[in-house]
Design a protein around this motif. Structure first.
Motif, PDB file in Angstrom:
ATOM      1  N   THR A  92       0.834  -1.199   0.000  1.00 55.39           N
ATOM      2  CA  THR A  92       0.000   0.000   0.000  1.00 55.39           C
ATOM      3  C   THR A  92       0.870   1.251   0.000  1.00 55.39           C
ATOM      4  N   PHE A  93       1.967   1.187   0.708  1.00 51.25           N
ATOM      5  CA  PHE A  93       2.955   2.274   0.702  1.00 51.25           C
ATOM      6  C   PHE A  93       3.488   2.495  -0.709  1.00 51.25           C
ATOM      7  N   PHE A  94       3.863   1.409  -1.392  1.00 49.13           N
ATOM      8  CA  PHE A  94       4.371   1.529  -2.764  1.00 49.13           C
ATOM      9  C   PHE A  94       3.310   2.128  -3.694  1.00 49.13           C
ATOM     10  N   ALA A  95       2.074   1.680  -3.538  1.00 55.53           N
ATOM     11  CA  ALA A  95       0.997   2.163  -4.412  1.00 55.53           C
ATOM     12  C   ALA A  95       0.786   3.667  -4.243  1.00 55.53           C
ATOM     13  N   ALA A  96       0.898   4.149  -3.019  1.00 57.17           N
ATOM     14  CA  ALA A  96       0.740   5.585  -2.779  1.00 57.17           C
ATOM     15  C   ALA A  96       1.909   6.373  -3.377  1.00 57.17           C
ATOM     16  N   LEU A  97       3.120   5.841  -3.234  1.00 58.21           N
ATOM     17  CA  LEU A  97       4.280   6.486  -3.850  1.00 58.21           C
ATOM     18  C   LEU A  97       4.123   6.526  -5.365  1.00 58.21           C
ATOM     19  N   ASP A  98       3.605   5.458  -5.918  1.00 58.71           N
ATOM     20  CA  ASP A  98       3.418   5.365  -7.361  1.00 58.71           C
ATOM     21  C   ASP A  98       2.451   6.438  -7.870  1.00 58.71           C
ATOM     22  N   LYS A  99       1.501   6.827  -7.018  1.00 58.34           N
ATOM     23  CA  LYS A  99       0.532   7.859  -7.377  1.00 58.34           C
ATOM     24  C   LYS A  99       1.075   9.272  -7.148  1.00 58.34           C
ATOM     25  N   GLY A 100       2.315   9.351  -6.672  1.00 57.98           N
ATOM     26  CA  GLY A 100       2.933  10.658  -6.475  1.00 57.98           C
ATOM     27  C   GLY A 100       2.840  11.214  -5.076  1.00 57.98           C
ATOM     28  N   GLU A 101       2.317  10.440  -4.141  1.00 57.13           N
ATOM     29  CA  GLU A 101       2.240  10.920  -2.758  1.00 57.13           C
ATOM     30  C   GLU A 101       3.641  11.009  -2.157  1.00 57.13           C
ATOM     31  N   LYS A 102       3.871  12.050  -1.377  1.00 60.49           N
ATOM     32  CA  LYS A 102       5.158  12.263  -0.722  1.00 60.49           C
ATOM     33  C   LYS A 102       5.105  11.651   0.669  1.00 60.49           C
ATOM     34  N   LEU A 103       5.683  10.460   0.797  1.00 58.39           N
ATOM     35  CA  LEU A 103       5.611   9.702   2.037  1.00 58.39           C
ATOM     36  C   LEU A 103       6.985   9.235   2.479  1.00 58.39           C
ATOM     37  N   ARG A 104       7.093   8.940   3.769  1.00 56.30           N
ATOM     38  CA  ARG A 104       8.316   8.362   4.328  1.00 56.30           C
ATOM     39  C   ARG A 104       7.961   7.184   5.221  1.00 56.30           C
ATOM     40  N   ALA A 105       8.632   6.074   5.040  1.00 54.39           N
ATOM     41  CA  ALA A 105       8.565   4.962   5.991  1.00 54.39           C
ATOM     42  C   ALA A 105       9.601   5.230   7.074  1.00 54.39           C
ATOM     43  N   ILE A 106       9.190   5.130   8.349  1.00 54.04           N
ATOM     44  CA  ILE A 106      10.090   5.521   9.434  1.00 54.04           C
ATOM     45  C   ILE A 106      10.361   4.391  10.439  1.00 54.04           C
ATOM     46  N   TYR A 107       9.659   3.255  10.324  1.00 54.13           N
ATOM     47  CA  TYR A 107       9.848   2.181  11.319  1.00 54.13           C
ATOM     48  C   TYR A 107       9.279   0.896  10.752  1.00 54.13           C
ATOM     49  N   ASP A 108      10.014  -0.207  10.896  1.00 54.24           N
ATOM     50  CA  ASP A 108       9.539  -1.519  10.470  1.00 54.24           C
ATOM     51  C   ASP A 108       8.875  -2.202  11.666  1.00 54.24           C
ATOM     52  N   ILE A 109       7.557  -2.297  11.624  1.00 51.84           N
ATOM     53  CA  ILE A 109       6.809  -2.869  12.746  1.00 51.84           C
ATOM     54  C   ILE A 109       6.999  -4.383  12.800  1.00 51.84           C
ATOM     55  N   TYR A 110       6.787  -5.032  11.653  1.00 54.38           N
ATOM     56  CA  TYR A 110       6.931  -6.487  11.563  1.00 54.38           C
ATOM     57  C   TYR A 110       7.855  -6.826  10.400  1.00 54.38           C
TER      58      TYR A 110
END
Length: 335
Positions: A92-110
């Motif tokens: 879901t993170f990748f899909a949002a980036l693909d749409k041009g959203e400016k996001l950052r992953a900051i912690y690996d939960i699992y």
């Protein structure tokens, strides 16, 4: 007499001094709202026990939780301003980036991949290729279970159009047991609960054997990363402390889940779920570098798989959207 009055006055003022000092020194709490992929269930207990344990208050954070029905809901909630941090899966993170959203992953939960596809023992479904032409259940069309299914299909040269996808709801194995679907995509905890509720012998296809990638990340908007940097650092310290507590005191966590999780009525089941989530929270990398450390190479490989699947349309340089500097112990921050 006057000496006695003066002495009592002095003692009273000294007794009041700590209270006055505490009032002046009490820190202002910064509010951080987490958008979840689920309702407040046992799986997300480190976000639910704040009233009991105060892990986040200890770092100056007032914690809030917004429920969701899948990882896409979590991303929508941060994009819409209803929350600061999304509890979401990499796809879901990748899909949002693909749409041009400016996001950052900051912690690996699992860091472990907890998804699977389950079929009854006599179904003849033992590998991804066997899914062709079958009805397959998923939690929701916005959930990681659907993406996990797509990964398995891709590994066998199949597409989602080669199966019939059926929405069955969260942790729901009833349609499988009743023959409404031939197999169902789930998580390790979903399978555990299904077995406790009478699910017979099953074949389990583990997605992690085909795509060894994290199951869930904390993701924020770029704007939030910049503007709330200090608060996010303290939030991650609080979460790290809560996750470590759940690993060290699983029995206590199981008892608190009775009070805090909507599915937590059975302490014994809670304990099994907690042990699965504790196991999913660690990897060789996190043992070396600390909880929450992200495996960028693994995420990059997963993004390339998602592009081959057609789930995203363009190549992603994942490293540009992953920031490890907010993790506890990084760049001089307290461990």
């Amino acid at each position: 007499m006057k000496d006695g009055i003066a002495r009592r006055t002095l003692l009273a003022s000294l007794a009041a001094a700590p209270l006055a000092g505490w009032s002046q020194a009490s820190p202002r709490l910064d509010r951080i709202t987490v958008a979840g992929w689920s309702k407040p269930i046992t799986e997300v207990l480190p976000l639910l026990v704040e009233d009991d344990k105060g892990f986040y208050r200890a770092h100056g954070i007032e914690l809030a939780y917004v429920s969701g029905a899948g990882s896409a809901d979590a991303i929508r909630n941060i994009l819409g301003g209803q929350a600061d941090v999304a509890f979401t899966d990499p796809g879901t993170f990748f899909a949002a980036l693909d749409k041009g959203e400016k996001l950052r992953a900051i912690y690996d939960i699992y860091p472990q991949n907890v998804f699977n596809v389950v079929a009854l023992k006599g179904s003849g479904i033992t590998k991804p290729a066997d899914l062709k032409g079958k009805k397959i259940g998923v939690y929701s069309l916005a959930s990681g279970t659907r993406q996990a299914l797509q990964v398995l299909l891709h590994s066998a040269g199949l597409a989602e159009t080669d199966v019939t996808v059926v929405v069955t709801g969260l942790l729901n194995f009833a349609p499988l047991m009743q023959g409404q679907v031939d197999a169902t995509a789930a998580t390790d905890t979903g399978l555990l609960i299904g077995r406790r509720r009478g699910l017979p012998e099953v074949n389990v296809i583990e997605v992690g054997k085909y795509l060894p990638v994290s199951s869930d990340l904390f993701v924020v908007r770029e704007e939030t990363y910049v503007q709330k940097r200090a608060a996010l650092q303290r939030f991650l310290r609080g979460y790290r402390d809560a996750a470590a507590w759940m690993m060290q005191r699983p029995e206590e966590a199981a008892q608190l889940a009775v009070k805090r999780a909507i599915d937590g009525t059975d302490p014994a089941l809670n304990l099994e779920i907690i042990r699965l989530r504790n196991a999913a929270s660690v990897s060789d990398l996190t043992r070396r570098s600390g909880l929450g450390t992200m495996d960028v190479a693994s995420l990059q490989a997963a993004a390339e798989t998602y592009r081959k699947l057609g789930l995203i349309g363009k190549p992603l340089d994942v490293a540009k959207s992953v920031s490890q500097d907010l993790l506890p112990g990084r760049r001089g921050e307290p461990g």
